[in-house]
Design a protein around this motif. Structure first.
Motif, mmCIF file in Angstrom:
data_model
loop_
_atom_site.group_PDB
_atom_site.id
_atom_site.type_symbol
_atom_site.label_atom_id
_atom_site.label_comp_id
_atom_site.label_asym_id
_atom_site.label_seq_id
_atom_site.Cartn_x
_atom_site.Cartn_y
_atom_site.Cartn_z
ATOM 1 N N VAL A 25 -6.533 1.175 -12.149
ATOM 2 C CA VAL A 25 -6.324 -0.223 -11.783
ATOM 3 C C VAL A 25 -5.886 -1.008 -13.017
ATOM 4 O O VAL A 25 -6.391 -0.802 -14.123
ATOM 5 N N THR A 80 2.639 1.518 -11.762
ATOM 6 C CA THR A 80 2.928 2.862 -11.285
ATOM 7 C C THR A 80 4.151 3.398 -12.019
ATOM 8 O O THR A 80 4.881 2.654 -12.675
ATOM 9 N N TYR A 105 -4.196 9.923 -2.588
ATOM 10 C CA TYR A 105 -4.823 8.631 -2.833
ATOM 11 C C TYR A 105 -3.877 7.522 -2.387
ATOM 12 O O TYR A 105 -2.667 7.732 -2.243
ATOM 13 N N ASN A 144 0.849 -1.194 0.000
ATOM 14 C CA ASN A 144 0.000 0.000 0.000
ATOM 15 C C ASN A 144 0.885 1.244 0.000
ATOM 16 O O ASN A 144 1.752 1.397 0.864
ATOM 17 N N LEU A 185 -2.627 3.584 -3.216
ATOM 18 C CA LEU A 185 -2.572 2.520 -4.215
ATOM 19 C C LEU A 185 -2.252 1.196 -3.547
ATOM 20 O O LEU A 185 -1.418 1.136 -2.634
ATOM 21 N N THR A 186 -2.914 0.147 -3.986
ATOM 22 C CA THR A 186 -2.556 -1.207 -3.589
ATOM 23 C C THR A 186 -1.916 -1.896 -4.782
ATOM 24 O O THR A 186 -2.494 -1.925 -5.872
ATOM 25 N N LEU A 187 -0.704 -2.419 -4.590
ATOM 26 C CA LEU A 187 0.041 -3.067 -5.665
ATOM 27 C C LEU A 187 0.178 -4.551 -5.398
ATOM 28 O O LEU A 187 0.281 -4.977 -4.239
ATOM 29 N N VAL A 205 -7.393 1.412 -6.037
ATOM 30 C CA VAL A 205 -7.110 2.834 -5.832
ATOM 31 C C VAL A 205 -8.161 3.386 -4.867
ATOM 32 O O VAL A 205 -9.360 3.271 -5.127
ATOM 33 N N ILE A 209 -1.182 -2.124 -10.217
ATOM 34 C CA ILE A 209 -2.174 -1.531 -9.322
ATOM 35 C C ILE A 209 -3.426 -2.406 -9.291
ATOM 36 O O ILE A 209 -4.033 -2.680 -10.328
#
Length: 283
Positions: free
Chosen positions: A165, A169, A120, A75, A122-124, A133, A130
């Motif tokens: 998504v 990134t 924001y 995250n 981001l979850t990767l 979001v 991604i």
């Protein structure tokens, strides 16, 4: 016999050159990555038979804070920390700094305030793609820019737009299957196609050359006037990626644009050259 050894040595050499290197993004909980983007833009246009040249120098400071990191996912919280800009034209000059209280009370302050709230998370996944979001409650991101400052941020890749998504990134570029020198791949984002080539792999870095072509269609406001910008953009540059962490260290690019600016019922031809350097440091 010598010929056999020569052919064998050549085969081994080619096999070694084609060997792929897999570099997965590695983040650490609590890590703070600071991105500083410096851009120099020269815009030339023709108005009423006269040639005009405008110059914009901008520095945008952003950060990605690692809130959580594991093999299954990471995250990252993104926020814009500071905006600096200087604009000069035959009609005068103007400077802006979001850390200057007087500037924040002026015309550019409203756009800057929105940008500074553009947070924001981001979850990767493990490969840097991604998967989710989450916008901050105060995030006021829109597809269209509301002013000159926001428009410049979008054009310079300064974090004005929220990533989508399924994309990578800007920090994590390399394909999950690994790369070898000479490998190429492509992607398309926001209508712009980019082509990447691995130009070199050293003990410390993966160096990637890239080119991209696309179109810009943007509306913004300046001094109460609506401005519509349409252009065709061509970009080339180099990206340096840390081989150990898989995280971008530096991106340098040059963009040449040709198009028109619609303002007050007039269509003004314009050409633009923008040079951008983004560096990433760990705080």
């Amino acid at each position: 016999m010598k010929k056999i050894f020569l052919v064998g040595a050549l085969a081994l050499s080619l096999a070694g050159q084609a060997q792929k290197v897999t570099v997965k993004p590695t983040f650490t909980k609590g890590q703070k990555l600071e991105l500083v983007t410096k851009a120099n833009t020269v815009m030339s246009m023709e108005m009423m038979g006269q040639s005009m040249e405008n110059k914009i120098d901008a520095t945008i400071t952003r950060s990605f804070d690692v809130e959580n990191a594991s093999e299954s996912g990471t995250n990252l919280e993104h926020k814009i920390k500071r905006l600096q800009m200087s604009f000069s034209s035959p009609m005068g000059a103007q400077n802006f700094d979001s850390e200057n209280e007087a500037d924040m009370k002026g015309e550019g302050g409203k756009s800057a305030e929105k940008a500074l709230k553009n947070k924001y998370t981001l979850t990767l996944d493990g490969n840097g793609k991604i998967t989710n979001v989450k916008l901050d409650d105060q995030n006021s991101n829109t597809e269209e820019s509301s002013g000159m400052l926001s428009g410049a941020m979008d054009q310079l890749g300064g974090g004005g737009a929220v990533p989508k998504v399924g994309t990578s990134t800007e920090l994590t570029l390399l394909p999950a299957e690994g790369v070898a020198k000479g490998d190429t791949w492509a992607d398309t984002a926001k209508g712009q196609k980019s082509n990447y080539t691995v130009s070199d792999i050293t003990g410390d870095e993966v160096i990637v050359k890239f080119t991209s072509e696309g179109k810009t269609e943007r509306k913004q406001e300046a001094q109460g006037m609506e401005i519509v910008i349409n252009s065709v953009d061509k970009t080339s540059g180099t990206i340096r990626i840390d081989r150990k962490t898989g995280i971008m260290k530096e991106r340098v690019s040059t963009t040449d644009s040709e198009g028109t600016m619609e303002v007050m019922g007039q269509s003004v031809p314009m050409t633009t050259k923008t040079q951008v350097t983004t560096t990433v440091t760990t705080k």
